[in-house]
Design an enzyme around this catalytic site. Structure first.
Site, PDB file in Angstrom:
ATOM      1  N   THR A 172       0.804  -1.225  -0.248  1.00 52.93           N
ATOM      2  CA  THR A 172      -0.188  -0.058   0.038  1.00 52.93           C
ATOM      3  C   THR A 172       0.890   1.241   0.007  1.00 52.93           C
ATOM      4  O   THR A 172       1.881   1.299   0.875  1.00 52.93           O
ATOM      5  CB  THR A 172      -0.894   0.205   1.287  1.00 52.93           C
ATOM      6  OG1 THR A 172      -1.874  -1.075   1.275  1.00 52.93           O
ATOM      7  CG2 THR A 172      -1.775   1.233   1.146  1.00 52.93           C
ATOM      8  N   PHE A 174       1.324   5.219   0.689  1.00 52.54           N
ATOM      9  CA  PHE A 174       0.822   6.277   1.564  1.00 52.54           C
ATOM     10  C   PHE A 174       1.401   7.645   1.029  1.00 52.54           C
ATOM     11  O   PHE A 174       2.580   7.506   0.811  1.00 52.54           O
ATOM     12  CB  PHE A 174       0.964   6.037   2.969  1.00 52.54           C
ATOM     13  CG  PHE A 174       0.030   5.001   3.485  1.00 52.54           C
ATOM     14  CD1 PHE A 174      -0.938   4.928   4.186  1.00 52.54           C
ATOM     15  CD2 PHE A 174       0.683   3.522   3.403  1.00 52.54           C
ATOM     16  CE1 PHE A 174      -1.456   3.859   4.820  1.00 52.54           C
ATOM     17  CE2 PHE A 174       0.356   2.535   4.033  1.00 52.54           C
ATOM     18  CZ  PHE A 174      -1.035   2.517   4.645  1.00 52.54           C
TER      19      PHE A 174
END
Length: 277
Positions: A172, A174
């Site tokens: 992921t 960010f």
């Protein structure tokens, strides 16, 4: 000690990303939703907010880029988290006891083959760490959750199995948000959003300006423009810092070619070849 807001409750993957970037000498501030992330930053309740924007497995995070457009903040850094999922249950449980697993739908999807292989029914929940907290507060036999290993430690759950995700390439991305512009580092990215004029080859001409200056694009995504149906906005990341002469020339040219352009930030980024498994 920096104060950093993240979406979720303690044990969420976003908190893990905060601690990965800052180390343990950080005050992690949980927020209920993305709007609270921005509110906390804009009211100076925190120094930074960490926003998930895309997952290598499931794509862009809905609503994240629109919020970046709406608020006057700057991206400070890119953080890439290698996401691992654990199967957690109440103390004393074993894998053979588990009949259903609760978690956020994305986490369930990322562990689909593991669940089928073990004949475990997937049950959607609002949040991974939230599912762990709820099970700890209301124990149920035969029920497990899929969440981070940290969530299991925080809520005193049994670790039934770790790293149960189907694909190893589960990352992921960010963006760390704050105020002001960070200084250039060894490797930087710049994120912008723009709208083209309504005429043939408009996007082609814009993208050609990057090619002319040998600037590498790392992301290009179109999203609907609110209040103007069928007129997209283009979100784009490219290698370089706005202080570089080539980047300054590019941004000046885009101002002439587009109907709207906004720089979201120039910031230290993670080289793709350095993201470990």
């Amino acid at each position: 000690m920096p104060k950093v807001a993240y979406q979720g409750i303690p044990g969420a993957n976003s908190e893990i990303a905060v601690r990965q970037h800052f180390g343990e000498d950080v005050e992690a501030h949980p927020c209920q939703d993305f709007n609270q992330l921005f509110d906390a930053l804009l009211t100076d309740a925190v120094d930074y907010s960490l926003l998930p924007v895309e997952n290598a497995f499931s794509g862009s995070v809905s609503g994240a880029y629109e919020l970046l457009l709406d608020h006057d903040v700057r991206i400070q850094a890119e953080v890439i988290l290698h996401v691992h999922h654990a199967l957690l249950a109440n103390q004393g449980a074993a894998l053979d006891d588990i009949k259903q697993a609760r978690s956020h739908p994305q986490a369930l999807l990322q562990c689909e083959r593991f669940l089928k292989r073990n004949s475990i029914k997937a049950v959607g929940w609002y949040d991974t760490a939230g599912a762990a907290q709820d099970l700890a507060e209301n124990p149920e036999p035969g029920v497990a959750v899929i969440a981070s290993k940290l969530a299991g430690e925080l809520y005193d759950l049994e670790l039934i199995a770790n790293e149960i995700e189907d694909e190893q390439f589960n990352y992921t991305r960010f963006l760390l948000m704050g105020h002001g512009d960070p200084e250039p580092s060894d490797y930087n990215k710049t994120s912008i959003v723009f709208a083209t004029r309504n005429r043939p080859a408009a996007l082609y001409e814009c993208l050609g300006e990057f090619a002319k200056r040998d600037l590498n694009l790392t992301k290009l995504e179109s999203r609907p423009r609110r209040n103007r149906p069928w007129e997209p906005l283009f979100y784009l990341d490219f290698e370089g810092h706005w202080q570089d002469p080539r980047c300054q020339e590019l941004l000046m040219q885009l101002l002439q070619l587009t109907s709207f352009v906004k720089m979201l930030g120039s910031y230290p980024a993670v080289r793709s070849g350095t993201v470990g498994m």
